[in-house]
Design an enzyme around this catalytic site. Structure first.
Site, mmCIF file in Angstrom:
data_model
loop_
_atom_site.group_PDB
_atom_site.id
_atom_site.type_symbol
_atom_site.label_atom_id
_atom_site.label_comp_id
_atom_site.label_asym_id
_atom_site.label_seq_id
_atom_site.Cartn_x
_atom_site.Cartn_y
_atom_site.Cartn_z
ATOM 1 N N GLY A 68 -12.398 -86.837 59.229
ATOM 2 C CA GLY A 68 -12.138 -85.737 60.152
ATOM 3 C C GLY A 68 -12.699 -85.948 61.539
ATOM 4 N N ILE B 66 -21.542 -79.335 73.077
ATOM 5 C CA ILE B 66 -20.649 -80.500 73.197
ATOM 6 C C ILE B 66 -20.637 -81.009 74.629
ATOM 7 C CG2 ILE B 66 -18.262 -81.313 72.959
ATOM 8 C CD1 ILE B 66 -17.944 -79.237 70.682
ATOM 9 N N ILE C 24 -14.931 -75.984 76.153
ATOM 10 C CA ILE C 24 -15.122 -74.531 76.268
ATOM 11 C C ILE C 24 -14.989 -73.828 74.920
ATOM 12 C CG2 ILE C 24 -14.431 -74.311 78.693
ATOM 13 C CD1 ILE C 24 -11.600 -73.520 77.449
ATOM 14 N N GLY C 25 -15.018 -74.588 73.871
ATOM 15 C CA GLY C 25 -14.904 -73.959 72.550
ATOM 16 C C GLY C 25 -13.822 -74.630 71.742
ATOM 17 N N ARG C 26 -13.702 -74.182 70.522
ATOM 18 C CA ARG C 26 -12.736 -74.817 69.632
ATOM 19 C C ARG C 26 -11.860 -73.777 68.956
ATOM 20 N NH1 ARG C 26 -13.849 -80.102 69.056
ATOM 21 N NH2 ARG C 26 -12.634 -80.302 67.141
ATOM 22 N N ASP D 129 -14.620 -75.156 59.843
ATOM 23 C CA ASP D 129 -14.274 -74.627 61.163
ATOM 24 C C ASP D 129 -13.121 -73.636 61.130
ATOM 25 O OD1 ASP D 129 -16.186 -76.378 61.946
ATOM 26 O OD2 ASP D 129 -14.940 -77.521 63.364
ATOM 27 N N HIS E 1 -50.646 -86.599 60.167
ATOM 28 C CA HIS E 1 -51.084 -86.734 61.556
ATOM 29 C C HIS E 1 -51.041 -88.201 61.955
ATOM 30 C CE1 HIS E 1 -53.289 -85.794 65.192
ATOM 31 N NE2 HIS E 1 -54.065 -86.838 64.945
#
Lengths: 476, 409
Positions: free
Chosen positions: A43, A186, A271-273, A313, A445
């Site tokens: 994918g 992104i 700008i987004g999916r 998605d 540590h």
């Protein structure tokens, strides 16, 4: 000729969610057909998302580290970039992983059909590719078609100078000057890659902040670094118009200080999916979509049709591979009769910039917005031996605690390796751990992971690495 | 017509001056029938119930739980009622009251805000198990640190529900009167306690019963002789059985033991205290004859006589009922052949004996059947501790001891 196949489970989409679902169903004894439109499995995440971007971000960090090394007395020459060799290496990483998935599918006897799937009914799907047409009848289906980068109408879409994350990761060229539209993770990750490779990167964000979902105190150290690396970061700004002119694309940007005009070689849209449902015809199976076009699912990942599941998605935010694979397993287990459901208390988020930002559970922004009462423990990395040794003192770890029970509600981290550090936080949230649980767990540590323990100790007032904050001291 | 009666504490028997109120079974407003118990008293000798001698409604309760009362003290006052036509109406009212209460309960159940799943201290794997078991985490009490819900808590919850489910089923009283007339007989306190103990013994102990026969012909002859020699006391068969059992227990210490709570250790007891089940009008009691290995037949006989008399008179001391290492339940005086007694935990075995009968037994030496006194014996044992072969060897050995008792004593 139409080839007819019968399957107990059909999985549409072989991304990280889809192949997880297919493999889990096969392991539970189902006869599984996995449909993928690409020839390569994995994918977006594997082929043109998470994996190639991480490979390139690794290079970006390497380059940035050589520059930082100057301050520590180590001098490197300016790196020579061979774009085609980088591309080859990156593609090697992809094919390595992709063939691994094919192997796993083969061993599990999961049948892979290449082509675009389209529902015919709630028990049948057709798949078309160049060579043939398949008709597959199924008992259960899992839709895992994923998402694609969104565009905005103001842009001349057909321009080859306007690209999405997919093309950006193909690494065809290193543009001299690039405009990244969208200051989300992104945009910032890809901007970082191109900046390291030598591009002059400009970021355009409509909202007042970069990484709108994240707490701004975590974004601040990153933004400081980015503003040194990037040419410009325009916030509260919008794209007015873009016009292709010879040798570039001219963009008008509306900023709070007024409108400016700039010429870029490339515009990268982030700008987004949008959900991938085009051509899938979910309506023919009776599967319902919400207003934004995402498939509606219940806690078992079932759509409005009980034998059809959807994951990842295509079901909405957060659009993250690790959420998709979790959901894929839920879907396959549920359709196999197990009592699995979406039961995760947190889906951790990571921004793989340099420094990284990661969070799990409740963010402070969200807590304030929703009016969730909380208490906080914060540890500045300036007091961490390891962070100082690494040369990043600006980092920070903070934990939000439940006001009554001191249980961990959320954790936010900014600094190198934040993405690796956040898993402990996710486990703490899943386990219902509290400040004492974290504070009394011995952390090795010197590591950055100590900052999680330290934050809890700051909250408890038991910290010895820094002076106890005054208000805590009064409580003791 | 209404009339008020006061019920006072009657004389409890010789040497009993006072008693402590251990349980008050009624409260003002309760309806009571004749012979229904009002109060349970605990004297230093035994516990007893004081029944009502009239039918009516409790008006006032004069006593307090845990306080000492003496003969002649007021217990309750009861208003007796002549039968009137109002009765049906009252019942109707009662019913209404009941339904009202139910509605209220349901309502509160609905409005109680459930803890949101998000705040539970528990791991994803436990949440998954909860789904599989179909348990809502809000119904589970976490036993871990700060109330953390563990895997064990869920398993405990399921077990708890299963027992409750059973109890609920019992709770639904069947109206037997729909098929014919019925009488309601309240159980005595002893019977109730016995019932609870039997129930838990039955549930907790995987038990098996081994049957066998013992030839006690010779023993009977010897017993008759002994009785002639000691005319002051009646020597029954039981003391012989106790002695024989004691001998067998010494040989097979596993049967004179208890299992540790963690079920990892068997505790052999090097003392032999034999409980003897005694049927009394109040129910079954099991007084204990201590150190039977150090006593002879005559001593045990005397002790048994004393114990059974005092059992019937409810004058046993609590210590006399404790410390048993093995129990004998004898139905010899009644009849029957075999029966399977229930193990009395923490003991691991119990011997049941029935009535001995003349049976023809083939004698090889005489080449003919001889009439013999044959005693049916039944040994129920805790199968976690004792296995079948061991039990069979035990009963066989016990039979041989009884057969050869003459030579032994």
């Amino acid at each position: 000729m139409t080839d007819k196949t019968k399957a107990e489970v059909v999985v549409i989409g072989a991304g990280p969610g889809g192949y997880a679902a297919a493999f889990r169903a096969a392991d539970l004894g189902k006869k599984v057909v996995l449909i993928e439109k690409d020839t390569s499995l994995g994918g977006v995440c594997l082929n043109r998302g998470c994996i190639p971007s991480k490979a390139l971000l690794h290079l970006a960090k390497l380059i940035e580290d050589t520059k930082e090394a100057k301050k520590k007395g180590v001098f490197f020459d300016t790196p020579k970039i061979n774009i085609s060799e980088i591309r080859e290496w990156k593609n090697g990483v992809i094919s390595n992983l992709s063939s691994g998935i094919s192997q796993l599918a083969k061993r599990r006897r999961v049948k892979i059909i290449t082509g675009k799937a389209s529902f015919v009914s709630k028990n049948k799907v057709s798949v078309k590719n160049k060579k043939a047409k398949h008709s597959i009848s199924f008992e259960s289906a899992i839709i895992a078609t994923g998402s694609t980068a969104a565009t905005i109408s103001e842009l001349p879409i057909d321009s080859h100078r306007i690209i999405g994350s997919k093309q950006a990761l193909e690494l065809n060229e290193i543009p001299k000057k690039i405009l990244v539209v969208g200051g989300g993770y992104i945009g910032l990750e890809l901007g970082s890659v191109y900046s390291a490779l030598g591009s002059r990167v400009n970021i355009l964000e409509a909202l007042p902040h970069l990484l709108a979902g994240a707490d701004q105190d975590l974004v601040k150290p990153l933004q400081k670094k980015l503003s040194q690396r990037f040419e410009n970061i325009y916030i509260n700004s919008t794209l007015v118009s873009a016009e292709e002119k010879e040798g570039g694309i001219c963009v008008k940007i509306k900023t709070p200080k007024g409108e400016i005009e700039e010429r870029f070689d490339i515009i990268l849209m982030s700008i987004g999916r949008r959900p991938n449902t085009k051509g899938l015809s979910p309506e023919k199976a009776g599967v319902k979509l919400n207003k934004k076009g995402f498939l509606i699912v219940d806690e078992f990942q079932r759509t409005s049709e009980p034998n059809i599941y959807a994951i990842g998605d295509v079901t909405g935010n957060p659009m993250l591979a690790h959420k998709a694979s979790y959901e894929g397993v839920i879907a396959s287990e549920h359709l196999s009769g197990l009592s699995s459901k979406f039961d995760a208390r947190t889906v951790p988020a990571v921004v793989f910039t340099n420094p990284e930002i990661a969070w799990a559970g409740l963010t402070e922004t969200e807590a304030i917005k929703k009016g969730v009462p909380y208490k906080k423990g914060e540890f500045p990395w300036a007091a961490s031996g390891k962070a100082i040794a690494l040369g990043f003192k600006e980092g920070k770890t903070k934990i939000l605690f439940d006001q009554k029970t001191n249980q961990v509600l959320g954790v936010g981290i900014v600094g190198p390796e934040a993405g690796n550090l956040i898993s402990e936080a996710a486990l703490a949230i899943e386990m219902g751990a509290d400040a004492e649980d974290l504070g009394q767990t011995i952390h090795p540590h010197p590591t950055l992971s100590e900052t999680v323990k330290n934050s809890a100790e700051v909250f408890l007032g038991t910290i010895t690495d820094i002076l106890i904050p005054k208000n805590k001291k009064e409580q003791l | 017509m209404k009339k008020t009666h006061t019920i006072r504490l009657p004389h409890l028997g010789e040497g009993v001056e006072s008693a402590d109120v251990s349980e008050i079974l009624v409260s003002p407003g309760d309806k009571i029938n004749t012979d229904e118990p009002i109060v349970v008293l605990e004297s230093d000798k035994a516990s007893m119930e004081i029944p009502s001698d009239i039918k009516g409604t409790i008006q006032e309760v004069f006593i307090e739980k845990g306080k000492e009362i003496i003969a002649g003290d007021k217990i309750v006052s009861i208003v007796s009622e002549e039968p009137t036509e109002n009765k049906a109406k009252e019942k109707e009212e009662e019913k209404q009251e009941e339904t009202k209460n139910q509605t209220i309960e349901k309502h509160t159940a609905h409005t109680t805000t459930k803890k949101t799943e998000h705040t539970f201290r528990t791991s994803p794997s436990v949440r998954k198990l909860a789904r599989e078991l179909q348990i809502s985490l809000s119904d589970v009490k976490g036993s871990g640190k700060k109330g953390r819900i563990t895997r064990e808590d869920l398993i405990y919850e399921i077990k708890d529900r299963m027992t409750k489910k059973g109890a609920d089923r019992e709770k639904q009283e069947i109206d037997y009167s729909q098929w014919g007339p019925v009488d309601f007989i309240p159980l005595s306190k002893v019977k109730k306690i016995t019932g609870t103990r039997m129930e838990s013994a039955w549930r907790e102990v995987p038990q098996v019963t081994q049957f066998d026969k013992a030839d006690i012909s010779g023993l009977n002859t010897y017993r008759k002789k002994l009785n002639k020699e000691n005319p002051t006391i009646k020597i029954t068969f039981l003391p012989f059985l106790i002695k024989a059992v004691t001998k067998a227990l010494i040989k097979f210490p596993d049967l004179n033991s208890s299992l540790s709570v963690d079920k990892k250790t068997l505790i052999h007891k090097r003392y032999y205290h034999i409980g003897v089940a005694v049927d009394t009008p109040g129910g079954l009691v099991v007084p204990v004859v201590k150190n039977t290995n150090k006593k002879d037949i005559i001593e045990i006989s005397k002790e048994l006589e004393d114990i059974s008399r005092r059992s019937r008179e409810k004058q046993l001391k609590p210590e006399e009922l404790k410390g048993g290492t093995f129990t004998i339940s004898s139905l010899g005086g009644i009849g029957g052949t075999y029966f399977s007694p229930i193990v009395n935990p923490p003991q691991v075995a119990i011997l049941g004996v029935s009535k001995a009968k003349k049976e023809p037994v083939f004698s090889t030496s005489k080449n003919s059947f001889m009439p013999k006194d044959i005693l049916p014996i039944s040994l129920t044992y805790d199968h976690r501790v004792i296995d079948g072969a061991q039990a069979a060897v035990f009963t066989k050995y016990l039979g041989s001891v009884l057969l050869e008792f003459l030579q032994e004593t």
